[in-house]
Design an enzyme around this catalytic site. Structure first.
Site: not given
Length: 448
Positions: A195, A336, A347, A368, A373, A433
Site C-alpha cells: 500500500c 495514511h 499513526e 479514504k 483504500h 504490509f
C-alpha cells in the site's frame, strides 16, 4: 582543567552542529528543484481529476454495495469504478484492452490526462528530450481474477490460456505500456511495496530528477483487484469493514471511534514531475513543489505497525529532513489512516511525536472515507489531492466522523488551508504490509 575541557567539548559540539546545518543548506541550494506540472486520475469518485477533487471537497462517498458474485463474504462493500461510466473503449483500442490488465488500463488513462494537464505532447519531443523523460509507475498487487480465470481456461485445455496472461500480470507492465505509448526512453522503473507503492513511486521519481537521470518523470500507480478472492483474503486477515454492509457510504471512517476495518477501492493516479528550470523554460503550469521524501521499515510484523509507531515516525522525520525544513513549517498532514482500529491510532500518535507542541497547529485528514483504500494506488492518489490542496488553498476532509478518538486536529469538512500568503507545506504518509513506510513533503509553489 575539567571545566575548560567541558567548555571546549560544548563549543566543538556547537560548531559541528553549525557545520551540519551549513552543509545541509548548501546541499538544498545546489540540488535540482522538482515541481509538479500535471496530474491525472481515474477514481471511484470520478473519471478525471476535476470530478474526483470536486466530489472529495463536497464530502461525497463512492462506496457502494458489492454485487451478487460476492455473496456469502463478510464484507459486502467496496469503492468501485463503474465501467459503464468510464467507457474504457473511448480511451483505449481493442488491442490495448487485450494486452493490458484493468489496473494498467487505468494507469494509462491517468497518464494521458496528466500529460494533457501539463500541456506536454511527447510526440513533439526530439530524441534527446525523450531520453530525459522517464516513467516510475508501480502496482501493489495484481488482479487475482486474472489468475483463477486463466486456471479455469487451463482446465479446458492448454491452448485456452491467453498468450497475454503473463504480461497482464507483471507489476511493471503499466510502466512499460506508458513508456511505449509515448516513446519515453528515460528511467523505466516500477515499484511494488504493497500500500506504499504509489508514494514510493513518486519519491523515487523525485530522486531520479534530483540526481540528473531525467528532467521529467511520470509517476504513480494503478490498482484494480476488487474480486471475490481478494475480498475473501482480506476478510480472512480481518482487515476489512464488515459492520456497515447495510450502509456502505459510511463504512470507511478514518479516525472515528466506530471504525472496524478498511474498504477496498480501485483506480489510478499520475503526477508529472519536472525539474524546475525545465518547467519554466517551456512555460509549464506549476501546481506544487515536491520538497522531500522519507522512507523506513517497521521491522516488526507482516501486517501490523509497531505499537510505538517508530516506522511512521522515522519516515516523516526523514521527509522533513530531506526537505530541509523543520516540523514547525508544516501545517497539514494527509494521513495514511485506512479506518482500521489499530493503524489510525498508531499513526495519530506518531504525528504527535513528530510535531510535539506544534501538533496543535497541524491539520490532519484522511480522504479514504470518500474513495476507500486503493491499496498500491492510495499514496499517489492522496498525494495528488495534496498537490491540488496546495494549488487551491483548500483542505480535503475526513468524512464519516461521528466520534473522534485520536488526539490530532482532524478536518471534517473542506475548508481554507491558510489565510496568509506564506508557503503551504504538507506531509503525505503511506504505509504498507511488510512494514514499509513512505512520507512525501509537498508544498505550494512560490518561486524564488
Amino acid at each position: 582543567m575539567l571545566l575548560f575541557a567541558h567548555a571546549l567539548c560544548l563549543v566543538c559540539r556547537y560548531n559541528m552542529r553549525l557545520l551540519l546545518q551549513l552543509r545541509n543548506a548548501s546541499t538544498q541550494a545546489a540540488r535540482r528543484r522538482v515541481v509538479i506540472t500535471g496530474s491525472g486520475a481515474v477514481t471511484p469518485l470520478g473519471n478525471n481529476v476535476t470530478e474526483s477533487w470536486q466530489r472529495l471537497l463536497a464530502g461525497d462517498s463512492a462506496i457502494a454495495r458489492l454485487g451478487a458474485e460476492f455473496k456469502g463474504l463478510p464484507c459486502q462493500v467496496a469503492a468501485q469504478i463503474p465501467r459503464e461510466r468510464l467507457q474504457i473503449d473511448k480511451h483505449l483500442s481493442k488491442s490495448d484492452i487485450k494486452l493490458m490488465s484493468p489496473a494498467t488500463q487505468l494507469a494509462v488513462i491517468a497518464a494521458d490526462e496528466a500529460l494533457a494537464a501539463a500541456k506536454l505532447k511527447p510526440s513533439g519531443l526530439n530524441g534527446e528530450q525523450r531520453e530525459r523523460f522517464g516513467v516510475c509507475v508501480g502496482m501493489g498487487m495484481f488482479d487475482l481474477a486474472e489468475v483463477y480465470g486463466a486456471f479455469q481456461q487451463l482446465q479446458r485445455g492448454y491452448n485456452r490460456v491467453s498468450p497475454y496472461f503473463i504480461p497482464r500480470l507483471l507489476p511493471n507492465m503499466a510502466c512499460g505500456h506508458i513508456s511505449m505509448r509515448h516513446g519515453l526512453q528515460g528511467p523505466n522503473h516500477s515499484v511494488s511495496t504493497a500500500c506504499a507503492t504509489g508514494a514510493h513511486a513518486i519519491g523515487d521519481a523525485l530522486r531520479f530528477i534530483r540526481h540528473g537521470d531525467a528532467d521529467i518523470m511520470l509517476a504513480g500507480s494503478g490498482e484494480a483487484c476488487i474480486d471475490p478472492l481478494s475480498i475473501a483474503g482480506f476478510c480472512r486477515l480481518r482487515a476489512l469493514s464488515t459492520a456497515f454492509n447495510d450502509n456502505p457510504a459510511v463504512a470507511s471512517r478514518p479516525f472515528d471511534k466506530a471504525r472496524d476495518g478498511f474498504v477496498m477501492g480501485e483506480g489510478a493516479a499520475m503526477l508529472l514531475l519536472e525539474e524546475l528550470e525545465h518547467a519554466r523554460a517551456r512555460g509549464a503550469p506549476i501546481l506544487a513543489e515536491l520538497l522531500g521524501y522519507g522512507l523506513s521499515g517497521d521491522a516488526h510484523h507482516i501486517t501490523s505497525p509497531s505499537e510505538d509507531g517508530t516506522g511512521a515516525t522515522l519516515a516523516m522525520k526523514r521527509a522533513i529532513a530531506d526537505a530541509g525544513i523543520t516540523p514547525q513549517d508544516i501545517s497539514y498532514v494527509n494521513a495514511h489512516a485506512t479506518s482500521t482500529p489499530t493503524g489510525d491510532r498508531i499513526e495519530a500518535h506518531a504525528i504527535g511525536r513528530v510535531f510535539g507542541d506544534h501538533v496543535a497547529k497541524v491539520s490532519v485528514s484522511s480522504t479514504k472515507g470518500a474513495h476507500g483504500h486503493l491499496l498500491g494506488s492510495s499514496g499517489n492518489l492522496e498525494a495528488l489531492f495534496v498537490v491540488h490542496a496546495c494549488a487551491e488553498n483548500r483542505l480535503p476532509p475526513s468524512i464519516n466522523i461521528d466520534q473522534l478518538d485520536v488526539d490530532v486536529n482532524v478536518v471534517t469538512t473542506a475548508c481554507e488551508w491558510s489565510q496568509d500568503q506564506s508557503q503551504r507545506i504538507a506531509l503525505k504518509n503511506s504505509f504498507g504490509f511488510g512494514g514499509t513506510n513512505a512520507s512525501l513533503c509537498i508544498a505550494s509553489y512560490i518561486g524564488e
